[in-house]
Write a protein that holds these residues in place. Structure first.
Motif, PDB file in Angstrom:
ATOM      1  N   LYS A  66      -6.566   1.459  -5.116  1.00 26.86           N
ATOM      2  CA  LYS A  66      -5.244   2.058  -4.843  1.00 26.86           C
ATOM      3  C   LYS A  66      -5.238   3.578  -4.977  1.00 26.86           C
ATOM      4  N   GLN A  67      -6.197   4.140  -5.736  1.00 27.49           N
ATOM      5  CA  GLN A  67      -6.283   5.592  -5.866  1.00 27.49           C
ATOM      6  C   GLN A  67      -6.830   6.243  -4.587  1.00 27.49           C
ATOM      7  N   TYR A  68      -7.570   5.486  -3.793  1.00 28.96           N
ATOM      8  CA  TYR A  68      -8.303   6.088  -2.663  1.00 28.96           C
ATOM      9  C   TYR A  68      -7.982   5.494  -1.291  1.00 28.96           C
ATOM     10  N   GLN A  69      -7.198   4.416  -1.235  1.00 28.05           N
ATOM     11  CA  GLN A  69      -6.991   3.747   0.049  1.00 28.05           C
ATOM     12  C   GLN A  69      -6.209   4.618   1.045  1.00 28.05           C
ATOM     13  N   SER A  70      -6.454   4.363   2.331  1.00 26.23           N
ATOM     14  CA  SER A  70      -5.735   5.031   3.420  1.00 26.23           C
ATOM     15  C   SER A  70      -4.741   4.054   4.042  1.00 26.23           C
ATOM     16  N   ILE A  71      -3.941   4.591   4.955  1.00 33.01           N
ATOM     17  CA  ILE A  71      -2.969   3.764   5.678  1.00 33.01           C
ATOM     18  C   ILE A  71      -3.712   2.912   6.713  1.00 33.01           C
ATOM     19  N   PRO A  72      -3.385   1.618   6.799  1.00 38.79           N
ATOM     20  CA  PRO A  72      -4.075   0.761   7.769  1.00 38.79           C
ATOM     21  C   PRO A  72      -3.499   0.942   9.172  1.00 38.79           C
ATOM     22  N   ALA A  79     -15.437  -0.389   6.828  1.00 39.97           N
ATOM     23  CA  ALA A  79     -14.132  -0.405   6.165  1.00 39.97           C
ATOM     24  C   ALA A  79     -13.721  -1.810   5.758  1.00 39.97           C
ATOM     25  N   LEU A  80     -12.878  -1.904   4.752  1.00 42.78           N
ATOM     26  CA  LEU A  80     -12.283  -3.176   4.334  1.00 42.78           C
ATOM     27  C   LEU A  80     -10.767  -3.060   4.408  1.00 42.78           C
ATOM     28  N   PRO A  81     -10.089  -4.146   4.804  1.00 41.84           N
ATOM     29  CA  PRO A  81      -8.635  -4.145   4.680  1.00 41.84           C
ATOM     30  C   PRO A  81      -8.244  -4.369   3.213  1.00 41.84           C
ATOM     31  N   GLU A 125      -1.346 -10.128   4.068  1.00 41.86           N
ATOM     32  CA  GLU A 125      -0.694  -8.981   4.680  1.00 41.86           C
ATOM     33  C   GLU A 125      -1.577  -7.757   4.434  1.00 41.86           C
ATOM     34  N   VAL A 126      -1.785  -6.941   5.467  1.00 42.39           N
ATOM     35  CA  VAL A 126      -2.627  -5.751   5.322  1.00 42.39           C
ATOM     36  C   VAL A 126      -1.775  -4.602   4.785  1.00 42.39           C
ATOM     37  N   VAL A 127      -2.140  -4.077   3.628  1.00 39.39           N
ATOM     38  CA  VAL A 127      -1.357  -2.988   3.034  1.00 39.39           C
ATOM     39  C   VAL A 127      -2.145  -1.672   2.962  1.00 39.39           C
ATOM     40  N   GLY A 128      -3.442  -1.719   3.274  1.00 37.06           N
ATOM     41  CA  GLY A 128      -4.235  -0.495   3.214  1.00 37.06           C
ATOM     42  C   GLY A 128      -5.574  -0.668   3.889  1.00 37.06           C
TER      43      GLY A 128
END
Lengths: 158, 158
Positions: free
Chosen positions: A28-34, A124-126, A137-140
């Motif tokens: 959660k500190q590094y994820q981007s918008i999916p 990348a991973l969802p 549900e994809v959140v990041g």
């Protein structure tokens, strides 16, 4: 008594401190918008979305917004070499589909994601959440770029 | 006197130790083998090479094996969408070319490469050497995958 300046107690070596610091980084500190596309989208539209959004991986969702597949730049390049007309081929023909997807959660460790990206040879991973344990549900989105940023942060963090 | 077990002197905080450890990683420890194509190669052949060698970036060299350009998966995907016949278009039409290339050397720091990859929004850098300061021989390839492996190594190094 001699001054204590420069001494500190940890019971741990410097290497252990380093490893522990790395082990605390979470998704959660590094994820981007999916960036998502519908499974009925054409391969052509998916390629356009990839360029417009400037991402290397797209997540494919069904009508209820649940994750059903993943499209990499490699998948789209392979498809573009084929004889098919890209405007008429839906992405669900060429995507990697559930249950063969590697996923992660926002509280997972960056280091575990890094290992999965290397082991599975993917970019990348969802980042998902699930209310029923069967649909996601994809959140990041977490990529090798995010991991690279984490390394830069570790070096800057003094 | 009280036992000294568990104490050590460094004059540095744990965070400094961490940063210093990261700052010691160099390109030569993590680089991969480069994959090159000639500038007279067709876009079609370049895409085939990319799949056969399973890399995301190709380096383009001239007749004297000097680096003249770089091809990313994104460049090839963009070209494949065009109306041109991929078998007849040479890669030097679509490649990113000198002097607009970002390069690195085997003794450069991983952290500096990581910053360049993020800043330039690219996936890989050629590792080069130069005998005359104007032409560059490609001796390696460093990617976000290599950087990701460096992070995993930091976590495992106890």
């Amino acid at each position: 008594a001699r001054p204590r300046v420069g001494y500190f107690y940890t019971g741990k070596s410097g290497k252990q401190l380093l490893a522990e610091k790395v082990m605390k980084l979470t998704v959660k500190q590094y994820q981007s918008i999916p960036v998502v596309v519908k499974e009925s989208s054409s391969v052509y539209d998916a390629i356009c979305t990839m360029f417009l959004e400037d991402v290397g991986t797209l997540f494919v969702v069904d009508e209820s917004s649940s994750l059903v597949g993943i499209l990499s730049r490699k998948d789209l390049l392979r498809a573009s070499l084929g004889k098919q007309v890209l405007e008429t081929v839906p992405v669900n023909i060429i995507m990697t589909r559930m249950p063969n997807l590697t996923i992660c959660y926002k509280d997972d460790l960056i280091i575990d994601v890094a290992k999965k990206l290397i082991e599975k040879q993917i970019d990348a991973l969802p980042v998902v959440k699930s209310s029923d344990g069967t649909s996601y549900e994809v959140v990041g989105r977490i990529t090798k770029t995010n991991i690279t940023k984490a390394l830069v942060d570790l070096a800057n963090d003094e």
